[in-house]
Design a protein around this motif. Structure first.
Motif, PDB file in Angstrom:
ATOM      1  N   ASP A 236       1.072  15.671  -7.058  1.00 33.22           N
ATOM      2  CA  ASP A 236       0.150  14.677  -7.687  1.00 33.22           C
ATOM      3  C   ASP A 236      -0.796  14.057  -6.628  1.00 33.22           C
ATOM      4  O   ASP A 236      -0.276  13.712  -5.580  1.00 33.22           O
ATOM      5  N   GLU A 237      -1.945  14.383  -6.990  1.00 33.61           N
ATOM      6  CA  GLU A 237      -3.048  13.774  -6.051  1.00 33.61           C
ATOM      7  C   GLU A 237      -2.904  12.395  -5.648  1.00 33.61           C
ATOM      8  O   GLU A 237      -3.465  11.931  -4.402  1.00 33.61           O
ATOM      9  N   ARG A 238      -2.335  11.375  -6.307  1.00 32.04           N
ATOM     10  CA  ARG A 238      -1.981  10.202  -6.104  1.00 32.04           C
ATOM     11  C   ARG A 238      -1.074   9.901  -5.036  1.00 32.04           C
ATOM     12  O   ARG A 238      -1.354   8.889  -4.048  1.00 32.04           O
ATOM     13  N   PHE A 239      -0.146  10.790  -4.662  1.00 34.47           N
ATOM     14  CA  PHE A 239       1.006  10.524  -3.759  1.00 34.47           C
ATOM     15  C   PHE A 239       1.199  11.845  -2.965  1.00 34.47           C
ATOM     16  O   PHE A 239       2.083  11.793  -2.215  1.00 34.47           O
ATOM     17  N   ALA A 240       0.515  12.902  -3.027  1.00 31.31           N
ATOM     18  CA  ALA A 240       0.797  14.045  -2.052  1.00 31.31           C
ATOM     19  C   ALA A 240       0.628  13.679  -0.713  1.00 31.31           C
ATOM     20  O   ALA A 240       1.326  14.564   0.112  1.00 31.31           O
ATOM     21  N   ARG A 241      -0.126  12.816  -0.212  1.00 30.20           N
ATOM     22  CA  ARG A 241      -0.333  12.504   1.122  1.00 30.20           C
ATOM     23  C   ARG A 241       0.426  11.283   1.691  1.00 30.20           C
ATOM     24  O   ARG A 241       0.264  10.845   2.742  1.00 30.20           O
ATOM     25  N   HIS A 242       1.331  10.940   0.611  1.00 33.90           N
ATOM     26  CA  HIS A 242       2.063   9.679   1.030  1.00 33.90           C
ATOM     27  C   HIS A 242       3.198  10.006   2.165  1.00 33.90           C
ATOM     28  O   HIS A 242       3.727  11.154   2.212  1.00 33.90           O
ATOM     29  N   PRO A 243       3.267   9.198   3.105  1.00 30.41           N
ATOM     30  CA  PRO A 243       4.175   9.428   4.025  1.00 30.41           C
ATOM     31  C   PRO A 243       5.728   9.902   3.888  1.00 30.41           C
ATOM     32  O   PRO A 243       6.295  10.688   4.025  1.00 30.41           O
ATOM     33  N   ASP A 244       6.361   9.263   2.687  1.00 31.97           N
ATOM     34  CA  ASP A 244       7.645   9.673   2.166  1.00 31.97           C
ATOM     35  C   ASP A 244       7.372  11.261   1.506  1.00 31.97           C
ATOM     36  O   ASP A 244       8.474  11.895   1.563  1.00 31.97           O
TER      37      ASP A 244
ATOM     38  N   ALA B 285       0.806  -1.298  -0.155  1.00 35.30           N
ATOM     39  CA  ALA B 285      -0.044  -0.119  -0.017  1.00 35.30           C
ATOM     40  C   ALA B 285       0.848   1.436  -0.163  1.00 35.30           C
ATOM     41  O   ALA B 285       0.331   2.411  -0.452  1.00 35.30           O
ATOM     42  N   GLU B 286       2.022   1.290   0.533  1.00 32.88           N
ATOM     43  CA  GLU B 286       2.875   2.352   0.484  1.00 32.88           C
ATOM     44  C   GLU B 286       3.949   2.367  -0.820  1.00 32.88           C
ATOM     45  O   GLU B 286       4.982   3.142  -0.684  1.00 32.88           O
ATOM     46  N   SER B 287       3.680   1.479  -1.687  1.00 31.48           N
ATOM     47  CA  SER B 287       4.728   1.346  -2.730  1.00 31.48           C
ATOM     48  C   SER B 287       4.293   2.239  -3.981  1.00 31.48           C
ATOM     49  O   SER B 287       3.098   2.240  -4.653  1.00 31.48           O
ATOM     50  N   PHE B 288       5.272   3.067  -4.425  1.00 33.89           N
ATOM     51  CA  PHE B 288       5.085   3.645  -5.601  1.00 33.89           C
ATOM     52  C   PHE B 288       4.943   2.858  -6.839  1.00 33.89           C
ATOM     53  O   PHE B 288       4.194   2.965  -7.782  1.00 33.89           O
ATOM     54  N   CYS B 289       6.008   1.751  -6.744  1.00 32.03           N
ATOM     55  CA  CYS B 289       6.252   1.035  -7.799  1.00 32.03           C
ATOM     56  C   CYS B 289       4.884  -0.054  -8.088  1.00 32.03           C
ATOM     57  O   CYS B 289       4.871  -0.523  -9.307  1.00 32.03           O
TER      58      CYS B 289
END
Length: 388
Positions: free
Chosen positions: A91-99, A69-73
């Motif tokens: 990028d709305e897909r990743f803007a809230r990602h922990p990294d 669930a935390e993977s960009f790949c």
């Protein structure tokens, strides 16, 4: 029931046999090269399992597992095409990602999909940077080339991988515990398998050490190497050193003729109490005794390699390993590090004197091999007679 595309993908991934395996130089080379080419702090080969991401090789990124669930790949795998995230914060897909949110270490990402031999996308070769950027079409072409390199390694023939494991098992499992001596060795093939080997054993209460180098690389050289080891191991307990070398050459003669090759070999026997050292040098020429100070002494002869001439013979010569002196044996893979024999002698003496013990000397050689592309197999053995 027809399996779903995801079931087929997972089966293809597991059939590769690389999940949960330790780091391998064949993948590490790719990520190091990618880091240099694209000037990014982080590169990884990530494989996407059912619920996790397994990082097989990386620089700047921890190896092992991470939740899928935390993977960009996993998005690259789903897209089955090169995925570029120029600025993750936008990028709305990743803007809230922990990294992206917590530490800001991930702003730029590009993933090159990796396919199994059957065509299913099983992972990605990814580049990560901590500031927004882009890649040109030429750079994307280079990344695709590196991705194909990883795919070739993932699809490496099972027989070749098994041969590498067999060859690894032919090397000594551990140093011999011998009062007054310390030893270490390594054998680093340029390919999956190679034509070098080293061995040590006790023969009539003497330490026998052998280093051999078959001309060439790859599977043929590896098979010949295994034959030489078996012949030397079989002949050594019943023959003087020079006779054991001769019987090995005779036993391998047809193989050398059939393959049009030969092998250099250095073999010695050391009497532990006195340090008396009998040796045979069959065209090897890369053995050295290094004292704590002063000039090192080369152990060599004019004898030819095994397989060079039919019915050839070899002579035994004598040296002595004094307390606090070190014997170092290397194969000609050292010429990937230095240009000529004089430089090889200087380099070998230098690394021996810089090392605290044989293990640290070998560790330094292995570290060099990990950070450079070897064109030839490199083997090294270090035997030190401890101070009285």
């Amino acid at each position: 029931m027809i399996p779903s595309p995801e079931d087929a993908r997972l089966r293809a991934l597991h059939d590769l046999g690389v999940l949960d395996t330790p780091p391998e130089e064949r993948f590490d080379q790719v990520v190091r090269l990618a880091q240099r080419i694209f000037d990014v702090p982080k590169v990884a080969v990530n494989l996407i399992d059912a619920d996790r991401q397994f990082t097989k090789a990386a620089v700047g990124i921890p190896l092992g597992d991470r939740p899928r669930a935390e993977s960009f790949c996993t998005h690259t795998v789903a897209a089955q095409d090169t995925m570029i995230v120029r600025d993750a914060q936008l990028d709305e897909r990743f803007a809230r990602h922990p990294d992206v949110v917590d530490d800001g270490e991930l702003r730029f990402y590009v993933g090159q999909p990796l396919a199994a031999p059957t065509g299913e996308t099983v992972g990605a070769l990814c580049l990560v940077d901590d500031h927004p950027r882009d890649l040109s079409e030429a750079e994307l072409g280079l990344l695709a080339d590196l991705g194909r390199w990883v795919e070739r390694e993932l699809a490496a023939d099972d027989d070749e991988l098994q041969a590498r494991e067999v060859q690894r098992r032919l090397l000594p499992y551990r140093p011999i515990e011998l009062d007054g001596y310390a030893m270490a060795g390594c054998c680093l093939p340029a390919r999956h398998v190679g034509g070098d080997y080293f061995d040590w054993s006790m023969v009539d209460d003497r330490l026998q050490v052998v280093v051999a180098d078959v001309m060439g690389k790859g599977m043929t050289a590896a098979v010949l190497t295994a034959g030489i080891r078996a012949m030397m191991r079989g002949a050594a307990p019943f023959n003087p050193l020079e006779r054991a070398v001769y019987r090995t050459a005779v036993g391998m003669a047809d193989d050398f003729t059939e393959t049009g090759t030969f092998a250099t070999l250095f073999a010695c026997r050391i009497e532990p109490a006195s340090g008396e050292l009998d040796f045979v040098d069959a065209g090897h020429g890369l053995a050295l005794v290094v004292p704590p100070q002063g000039e090192p002494r080369r152990l060599q002869s004019r004898d030819l390699p095994l397989g060079a001439l039919p019915d050839d013979t070899w002579t035994v010569q004598r040296e002595r390993l004094a307390p606090d002196e070190t014997l170092i044996l290397v194969s000609d893979g050292i010429f990937d590090i230095v240009e000529d024999e004089a430089a090889a002698v200087d380099t070998a003496a230098h690394i021996v004197r810089d090392g605290k013990d044989p293990a640290s000397t070998i560790a330094r050689i292995e570290e060099y091999a990990r950070t450079h592309d070897l064109d030839d197999d490199l083997t090294a053995v270090v035997i030190r007679r401890l101070p009285a």
